[in-house]
Scaffold this active site. Structure first.
Site, PDB file in Angstrom:
ATOM      1  N   THR A 186       0.410   2.230   6.991  1.00 19.98           N
ATOM      2  CA  THR A 186       0.197   0.792   6.006  1.00 19.98           C
ATOM      3  C   THR A 186       0.240  -0.114   7.373  1.00 19.98           C
ATOM      4  O   THR A 186       0.387   0.136   8.196  1.00 19.98           O
ATOM      5  CB  THR A 186       1.685   0.702   5.126  1.00 19.98           C
ATOM      6  N   GLY A 221      -5.441  -2.545   8.622  1.00 19.22           N
ATOM      7  CA  GLY A 221      -6.378  -1.371   8.440  1.00 19.22           C
ATOM      8  C   GLY A 221      -7.382  -1.518   9.748  1.00 19.22           C
ATOM      9  O   GLY A 221      -7.473  -0.265  10.244  1.00 19.22           O
ATOM     10  N   THR A 275       0.753  -1.361   0.013  1.00 21.00           N
ATOM     11  CA  THR A 275       0.027  -0.094   0.058  1.00 21.00           C
ATOM     12  C   THR A 275       0.881   1.264  -0.064  1.00 21.00           C
ATOM     13  O   THR A 275       1.852   1.211   1.060  1.00 21.00           O
ATOM     14  CB  THR A 275      -0.908   0.034   1.231  1.00 21.00           C
ATOM     15  N   ARG A 303     -14.884  -5.603   2.083  1.00 18.04           N
ATOM     16  CA  ARG A 303     -14.075  -5.267   3.201  1.00 18.04           C
ATOM     17  C   ARG A 303     -13.330  -3.971   2.836  1.00 18.04           C
ATOM     18  O   ARG A 303     -12.822  -4.100   1.607  1.00 18.04           O
ATOM     19  CB  ARG A 303     -13.350  -6.498   3.532  1.00 18.04           C
ATOM     20  N   VAL A 304     -13.322  -2.956   3.762  1.00 18.05           N
ATOM     21  CA  VAL A 304     -12.650  -1.821   3.461  1.00 18.05           C
ATOM     22  C   VAL A 304     -11.736  -1.647   4.613  1.00 18.05           C
ATOM     23  O   VAL A 304     -12.166  -1.977   5.639  1.00 18.05           O
ATOM     24  CB  VAL A 304     -13.560  -0.619   3.394  1.00 18.05           C
ATOM     25  N   GLY A 305     -10.395  -1.211   4.537  1.00 16.20           N
ATOM     26  CA  GLY A 305      -9.436  -1.206   5.572  1.00 16.20           C
ATOM     27  C   GLY A 305      -9.459   0.393   6.053  1.00 16.20           C
ATOM     28  O   GLY A 305     -10.510   1.182   5.668  1.00 16.20           O
ATOM     29  N   ASP A 306      -8.223   0.695   6.147  1.00 18.37           N
ATOM     30  CA  ASP A 306      -8.215   2.333   6.862  1.00 18.37           C
ATOM     31  C   ASP A 306      -7.607   3.279   5.599  1.00 18.37           C
ATOM     32  O   ASP A 306      -7.709   4.435   5.767  1.00 18.37           O
ATOM     33  CB  ASP A 306      -6.846   2.178   7.803  1.00 18.37           C
TER      34      ASP A 306
HETATM   35  C1  SD4 Z   1      -5.739  -2.160   4.527  1.00 23.52           C
HETATM   36  N1  SD4 Z   1      -3.840  -0.685   5.286  1.00 23.52           N
HETATM   37  O1  SD4 Z   1      -6.499  -2.124   3.416  1.00 23.52           O
HETATM   38  C2  SD4 Z   1      -4.353  -1.479   3.993  1.00 23.52           C
HETATM   39  C3  SD4 Z   1      -3.391  -2.477   3.550  1.00 23.52           C
HETATM   40  C4  SD4 Z   1      -1.894  -2.268   3.860  1.00 23.52           C
HETATM   41  O2  SD4 Z   1       0.100  -2.828   4.023  1.00 23.52           O
HETATM   42  O3  SD4 Z   1      -1.616  -1.189   4.129  1.00 23.52           O
HETATM   43  N2  SD4 Z   1      -1.074  -3.009   3.478  1.00 23.52           N
HETATM   44  O4  SD4 Z   1      -6.000  -2.434   5.600  1.00 23.52           O
END
Ligand code: SD4
Length: 332
Positions: free
Chosen positions: A243, A246, A192, A220-223
């Site tokens: 990173t 999330g 990311t 699914r959605v992360g940060d």
């Molecule tokens: C997530 N933070 O979707 C992102 C993934 C990520 O290194 O950063 N990977 O959770």
């Protein structure tokens, strides 16, 4: 949660680099200077800092900054390089799909005036960061999701693109053989991308873009696209981006927290360390996941910190294009 001992024994500090800012040639940062706690490795602007080993992305952003471009253009065009790179399987085209085989992308962008835009779960569009910018600039909204975001992108002239490459498809098929939901995160050389830039005026902007966790649940959605969690900019203070897992970053609104800690007087490095500390304090299982932050303040001083070894970042400023720098970390 007991207090943990901070061991800062990454390649960076062990090489005596902490007090060695502005050494020009990439790959030869060591000066033998005595490491000093919380001394910024880099400072001054214009500058770009980005998560992971992304030399082409930071070079692109630098090209824009060097030509007196805005930090907003620099972060957008910088991260677009990774979105187009099919070898980066965690961002944009070539990203690993969700468990149903769909590549879904999340991105956000934030400018010096606090304007922001984001897209979540966007399919078939190579440059989610640019769609996020259009959301910011051309709509009264901050975030568009899924089909609505895709439709909006087409209306803005973005082309439909196949994001699933043969390589990622084959890996997904192999994963289905076992079908265990154990997303592996942050073991690749690049991941990311979160990018922060200060332009020649000292104005800050940031962007963050990802395909999220490999083989995640559909939807699914992360940060990364969540303003305050994966990215936050306050042009009076600085910026931060994250990173890693999330779900953990969201629970502390990590990037916003780091910017607020800088507002209270912490250096970017101290703020990143406190941001990571807050995360591990909430989750005793932190041995099993990685989170890393980078941050920058108005002087262009940088900070970076993570839970486990292995997270690196890139900086480009007037003094040079610095090799991936290993972030310091907490050793569990
Ligand atoms: C997530 N933070 O979707 C992102 C993934 C990520 O290194 O950063 N990977 O959770």
């Amino acid at each position: 949660m007991q207090r943990r001992k901070f061991l800062k024994k990454s390649t960076l500090s062990s090489a005596g680099l902490v007090a060695a800012p502005f050494v020009a040639s990439a790959g030869s940062l060591s000066t033998g200077a005595k490491p000093k706690a919380h001394t910024a490795l880099f400072e001054g602007y214009p500058m770009v800092i980005a998560t992971w080993d992304v030399p082409n992305a930071t070079a692109k952003a630098w090209e824009i900054l060097e030509n007196n471009g805005s930090s907003l253009d620099a972060v957008e065009q910088g991260v677009m390089v990774e979105e187009s790179d099919v070898d980066n399987q965690t961002v944009g085209k070539g990203g690993r799909p969700d468990r149903d085989g769909h590549v879904t992308l999340d991105a956000c962008i934030m400018d010096k005036d606090g304007n922001c835009g984001a897209v979540v779960c966007l399919q078939n569009i190579e440059h989610p960061v640019s769609v996020a910018r259009k959301v910011m600039e051309d709509t009264p909204h901050v975030m568009l999701a899924g089909k609505g975001a895709e439709q909006f992108a087409y209306e803005k002239g973005f082309e439909k693109t196949e994001l699933l490459t043969e390589k990622s498809r084959k890996e997904w098929l192999a994963w289905q053989e076992t079908s265990r939901y154990e997303p592996v995160i942050n073991i690749e050389n690049h991941d990311t991308i979160g990018m922060l830039c200060l332009d020649a005026q000292g104005d800050i902007a940031g962007a963050c873009t990802t395909s999220g966790m490999a083989y995640k649940m559909a939807g699914r959605v992360g940060d990364s696209p969540i303003i305050g969690a994966g990215l936050f900019i306050d042009n009076e203070v600085g910026g931060a981006t994250a990173t890693g897992v999330g779900e953990e970053v969201v629970r502390t609104v990590g990037s916003f927290l780091i910017v607020e800690l800088m507002r209270q007087g912490k250096s970017p490095q101290e703020a990143c360390e406190e941001g990571v500390r807050r995360i591990i304090a909430k989750n005793p299982d932190y041995k099993d996941f990685q989170v890393g932050f980078i941050a920058v303040n108005k002087k262009g001083e940088t900070g970076a910190f993570c839970i486990h070894p292995g997270f690196s970042y890139r900086v480009y400023n007037r003094k040079g294009h610095f090799n991936p720098v290993s972030a310091t970390y907490i050793t569990p």
